[in-house]
Design a protein around this motif. Structure first.
Motif: not given
Length: 151
Positions: A39-60
């Motif tokens: 949910s937090d673009e600023t936080y997510a940008a500094d992670t290995a994902y480089q941006g907001i992503t979905v929870p791992p189990t969301f694909l179900i």
């Protein structure tokens, strides 16, 4: 209908899944995961994902749109295992082209007799054709109930 190896390779009709931010947020809330990576673009940008992503189990939540050509007896089905194999992050607003396919069928002996297992892989590709993820679902297909003769 019992399962057999000839089913391997049978696939659903392709379908499209849109990654809707509101749906992702509701999913994260439902599973009690308040990770700012979703949910937090600023936080997510500094992670290995480089941006907001979905929870791992969301694909179900994306598999329910598949029109599958096998007519299975849902009363015989148990959810055995779920696995998510990510090749690239899935992000808000992504459009995924999805196809569900039978990738394995096998038997195992259980306490109540032979159980059959059906492995379904849903390949999810980004608009450019890049494989984003595979959602693997293993279904335990219980033996058909024996008919009871009435006198």
């Amino acid at each position: 209908m019992d399962l057999d190896k000839s089913m391997i390779g049978i696939a659903s009709e392709p379908y499209v899944a849109q990654i809707d931010p509101e749906r992702v947020m509701k999913f994260a809330q439902a599973i009690g995961d308040d990770n700012p990576l979703y949910s937090d673009e600023t936080y997510a940008a500094d992670t290995a994902y480089q941006g907001i992503t979905v929870p791992p189990t969301f694909l179900i939540s994306l598999g329910s749109s598949a029109k599958f050509p096998l007519e299975l007896d849902f009363r015989r089905m148990l959810h055995g295992e779920q696995e998510f194999i990510y090749h690239h992050p899935v992000r808000m607003g992504d459009t995924l082209d999805c196809t569900m396919k039978v990738t394995d069928v096998y038997d195992r002996e259980g306490k109540s007799g032979t159980m059959q297992f059906l492995v379904l892989d849903t390949e999810m590709k980004k608009e450019d054709g890049t494989l984003a993820a595979v959602a693997r679902n293993t279904i335990i297909y219980r033996p058909a109930p024996k008919e009871v003769r009435q006198l």
